[in-house]
Scaffold this motif. Structure first.
Motif, PDB file in Angstrom:
ATOM      1  N   GLY A   1      -8.369  60.521  48.820  1.00 36.21           N
ATOM      2  CA  GLY A   1      -8.955  60.687  47.422  1.00 36.21           C
ATOM      3  C   GLY A   1      -8.097  59.557  46.506  1.00 36.21           C
ATOM      4  N   VAL A   2      -8.491  58.172  46.912  1.00 32.75           N
ATOM      5  CA  VAL A   2      -7.940  57.184  45.911  1.00 32.75           C
ATOM      6  C   VAL A   2      -8.877  56.154  45.745  1.00 32.75           C
ATOM      7  CG1 VAL A   2      -7.566  55.808  48.058  1.00 32.75           C
ATOM      8  CG2 VAL A   2      -5.832  55.725  46.403  1.00 32.75           C
ATOM      9  N   LEU A   3      -8.724  55.533  44.615  1.00 30.14           N
ATOM     10  CA  LEU A   3      -9.410  54.391  44.155  1.00 30.14           C
ATOM     11  C   LEU A   3      -8.484  53.138  44.240  1.00 30.14           C
ATOM     12  CD1 LEU A   3     -11.689  52.747  42.891  1.00 30.14           C
ATOM     13  CD2 LEU A   3     -11.266  53.584  40.864  1.00 30.14           C
ATOM     14  N   MET A   4      -8.730  52.206  45.133  1.00 30.71           N
ATOM     15  CA  MET A   4      -7.896  51.198  45.355  1.00 30.71           C
ATOM     16  C   MET A   4      -8.732  49.696  44.711  1.00 30.71           C
ATOM     17  SD  MET A   4      -5.218  51.137  48.484  1.00 30.71           S
ATOM     18  CE  MET A   4      -6.509  50.153  49.187  1.00 30.71           C
ATOM     19  N   VAL A   5      -7.928  49.166  43.451  1.00 26.83           N
ATOM     20  CA  VAL A   5      -8.853  48.110  43.089  1.00 26.83           C
ATOM     21  C   VAL A   5      -7.892  46.890  43.398  1.00 26.83           C
ATOM     22  CG1 VAL A   5      -9.360  46.925  40.630  1.00 26.83           C
ATOM     23  CG2 VAL A   5      -9.171  49.395  41.005  1.00 26.83           C
TER      24      VAL A   5
END
Lengths: 305, 446
Positions: free
Chosen positions: A158-162
């Protein structure tokens, strides 16, 4: 008369019986009260006079249940939203990992407001994620997913990695967790904030003069790559407004969690690469979809011919 | 009459009150206990093995009698165990550290015991009766030398580790005589040969051919549920079954329990590292004590196990399964040992068999194995083995399923094993299915 004497005898014996029963009843009641009294006994807090506690820290712990959640496939609606993404090459691997590269890198500043604004423009369903921080070492900006109004810290599911290059956002990867509805379990009493601060003080993680600026309940699971995970409620403790510590909030555990952000980014990136290489077929893409749509039209036209 | 009426009223009131109190007591009781019930409802945490004492897991794996320049040992390993059991009653006096690392061998006879791994010296008072108020000097030992003198015998506990001190103690004449008596019957003894003449490694193997009992065991599956109750505290657990129903994986937020090898083995792992800075690695005695207590809590000694490896440098400990005092040294699913690893004072990894072996199944077969001289000759000549790397040579069991039998019956076949790099390897060239012609076969391959 005889009957009168028997009655007197009965009165006496019942009187004795009543006294005995009454005494029994009272002791029982007392025992029950002693039990509850002992529970609420508390010791003096060792950290109390040495560590400053900010007003933002909650006085009491909420009752929170464990969270059971799985790495979730995107729904049809979400896939639709992904297909409609513009100015980027977005691909969905294994129906649960969204990888996107921006057509043109976008400049960003190290400021939560600015980052959130830029990211909101390009990333779908961003409202599920909350900003965590910019890791300059690894050139990534992390957003963690929020479930039940609580943040799931450091979980590859559950991650958003930019991705950041030279102060510009170049792309991102996104996964999402979905709560399993069947068994979320009972709500638990958690460690009180004061107890958590005592634990940290006794372990000498925080020392005299430190200020606990914020405490929040979130979720954490160490089995980060499992398809279904059990998340324990944890306390996120902010010390002096800069350092974040994590303590397992389940009573009886009270253990500090050793989380290395660099390691997390490394492991998660590798995990995403693995997912991508294993599921190189059946990729759903916003561009390919457009082309596919064109092809479909062409082929149907051809068939008609 | 009036008095009588009053008495009646009082009686009725009293009866009524007693009824009320009784009902009150009854009503109060279930409420009070039901609250307790919920908390004290105990889940099954026993896998129905045994609880053991630490000392019972320690047995010598070599018992060498040096008599007039020749070397002997007991023909059957059971006699080694029985003799060592008698020795456990010895009264040791004057236990101290000694400068001498080599025993002073007189002309006469002496006895040598070796243990499979280095044992902390703190175990000496638990293995024997030590008559001393002083604290046991710290150190380790894996060898015991016994030399006789007029007042009884001198014991020396030595270690192959350079850094460890040696210990000496004395026993009285009664205990010494009892040891001499135990090997007075020559019928019980078999002559030994020192492998490669290496006085440092001191590997003794029987000189002549040996006859070893085969055995068969029935097996039963060990239920995973009590282990789950034991290893996971009161937190929700997800169960993921993959493929066969016998292989499952239980996970909570910081622990994982997997059943492997078609459910024959389990592996428990703690996923979160220990962060407390106060914790240190356990010393060898604490490691031993803690692991035994841990396995005792779920009665995990489902078969006869003995300590085989104790390694405080990486906080690991291994217990090996024994049948008829012979170790089971290899099995297809690695079900013959329990391995525990510690992170600080917490169990980091726990690997154990999920099979309970019942050795009561009859098997009267005996196997004749080639003698030590042939084994040594083979190993020296063989290109597969480097004599310098060999750590130990031993007869052990291998386990194979009985093909014609549909019930879970396995045969235990004795074969020669060689230990290299800490691993036991079967000397295939010397095994023989019939128990005959092992040497011929071995010679044939050369």
């Amino acid at each position: 008369m005889q009957w009168g004497q028997i009655k007197t005898l009965f009165i006496l014996s019942f009187l004795i019986l009543d006294l005995f029963l009454l005494q029994q009843f009272l002791t029982k009641q007392e025992e029950a009260q002693v039990g509850t009294l002992q529970d609420s006994m508390f010791d003096e807090s060792p950290a109390e006079n040495n560590v400053e506690i900010s007003g933002d820290v909650p006085e009491e712990a909420p009752e929170v249940s464990f969270l059971i959640a799985s790495l979730s496939d995107f729904t049809e609606n979400q896939l639709e939203a992904i297909r409609d993404l513009t100015d980027q090459n977005a691909q969905v691997f294994n129906e649960n990992l969204l990888v996107s590269t921006l057509a043109e890198p976008v400049a960003i500043e190290d400021d939560e407001e600015v980052i959130s604004e830029v990211v909101r423009e390009y990333v779908p369903f961003i409202s599920q994620y909350s900003y965590w921080g910019w890791n300059e070492q690894r050139n990534k900006i992390l957003f963690f997913q929020t479930t039940n109004t609580r943040t799931v810290y450091y979980n590859s599911g559950g991650v958003l990695m930019v991705d950041v290059e030279d102060g510009q956002m170049t792309g991102y990867q996104l996964t999402q967790l979905r709560e399993d509805e069947e068994d979320s379990g009972d709500e638990r009493e958690l460690l009180e904030p004061v107890d958590v601060i005592d634990i940290l003080y006794e372990d000498q993680v925080i020392t005299t003069g430190d200020e606990v600026t914020d405490m929040k309940i979130g979720y954490y699971s160490a089995a980060t790559f499992d398809p279904t995970q059990v998340f324990a409620p944890i306390w996120k403790i902010t010390v002096n407004g800069e350092e974040d510590l994590f303590v397992n909030a389940v009573t009886g555990e009270g253990r500090m969690l050793d989380i290395d952000e660099d390691e997390f980014i490394q492991a998660t990136s590798e995990y995403f690469m693995e997912l991508m290489s294993e599921n190189s077929e059946g990729v759903i893409s916003n561009e390919a979809n457009e082309r596919e749509a064109d092809n479909d039209e062409n082929s149907s036209e051809e068939e008609e011919e | 009459m009036k008095v009588e009426t009053l008495k009646s009223i009082i009686l009725v009131i009293l009866i009524g009150f007693s009824l009320l109190l009784t009902v009150g007591l009854w009503y109060y009781q279930p409420e009070y206990e039901s609250a307790e019930d919920g908390d004290s409802l105990i889940d099954e945490t026993s896998i129905e093995g045994e609880e053991v004492e630490i000392s019972s897991l320690i047995e010598p794996d070599q018992f060498i009698l040096h008599l007039d320049g020749a070397h002997y040992s007991f023909r059957t390993p059971a006699d080694t165990r029985l003799t060592f059991n008698d020795m456990r009653n010895w009264k040791l006096t004057g236990l101290t550290t000694t400068e001498n690392r080599e025993p002073q061998f007189n002309e006469g006879n002496w006895v040598e015991l070796s243990f499979p791994t280095r044992i902390p010296s703190k175990m000496i008072p638990e293995l024997f009766n030590v008559e001393s108020d002083n604290e046991v000097p710290s150190g380790q030992f894996n060898r015991m030398f016994i030399t006789f003198n007029t007042n009884g015998a001198e014991l020396m506990f030595a270690s192959d580790s350079e850094s460890s001190a040696a210990f000496s103690a004395s026993i009285g004449p009664d205990d010494a005589d009892q040891l001499v008596d135990s090997y007075s019957d020559e019928e019980l003894l078999a002559e030994q040969t020192l492998f490669a003449g290496d006085e440092d490694k001191r590997i003794y193997i029987p000189k002549d051919r040996v006859t070893v009992q085969e055995d068969s065991v029935e097996t039963a599956r060990i239920d995973i549920l009590p282990l789950k109750n034991e290893l996971f505290p009161d937190s929700p657990v997800v169960n993921i079954s993959e493929g066969s129903t016998n292989e499952q994986r239980l996970t909570d937020n910081s622990r994982r329990l997997e059943t492997l090898a078609n459910g024959n083995r389990m592996e428990y792992t703690k996923l979160t590292p220990n962060t407390s800075e106060v914790q240190r690695a356990l010393n060898s005695y604490d490691l031993l004590e803690r692991s035994v207590n841990f396995i005792n809590t779920h009665e995990g000694w489902t078969d006869t196990f003995r300590l085989s490896e104790l390694n405080p440098s990486n906080s690991s400990i291994v217990y090996n399964m024994y049948f008829n005092d012979i170790p089971l040294l290899s099995s297809a699913d690695d079900v013959h040992r329990i391995r525990l690893e510690y992170d600080g004072d917490e169990e980091q990894r726990y690997v154990r068999p999920l099979r309970d072996f019942d050795p009561s199944y009859p098997n009267p077969n005996e196997v004749e194995l080639p003698g030590g001289e042939d084994v040594a000759a083979f190993l020296v000549d063989s290109r597969q083995y480097n004599v310098n790397l060999i750590e130990d040579i031993k007869i052990g069991y291998t386990i194979t399923p009985q093909s014609q039998n549909y019930q879970q019956v396995y045969d235990l076949i004795p074969v020669w094993f060689v230990k290299e790099n800490g691993n036991w390897k079967e000397i295939n060239e010397l095994s023989s299915s019939s128990g005959e012609g092992g040497v011929a076969h071995a010679v044939g391959t050369n």
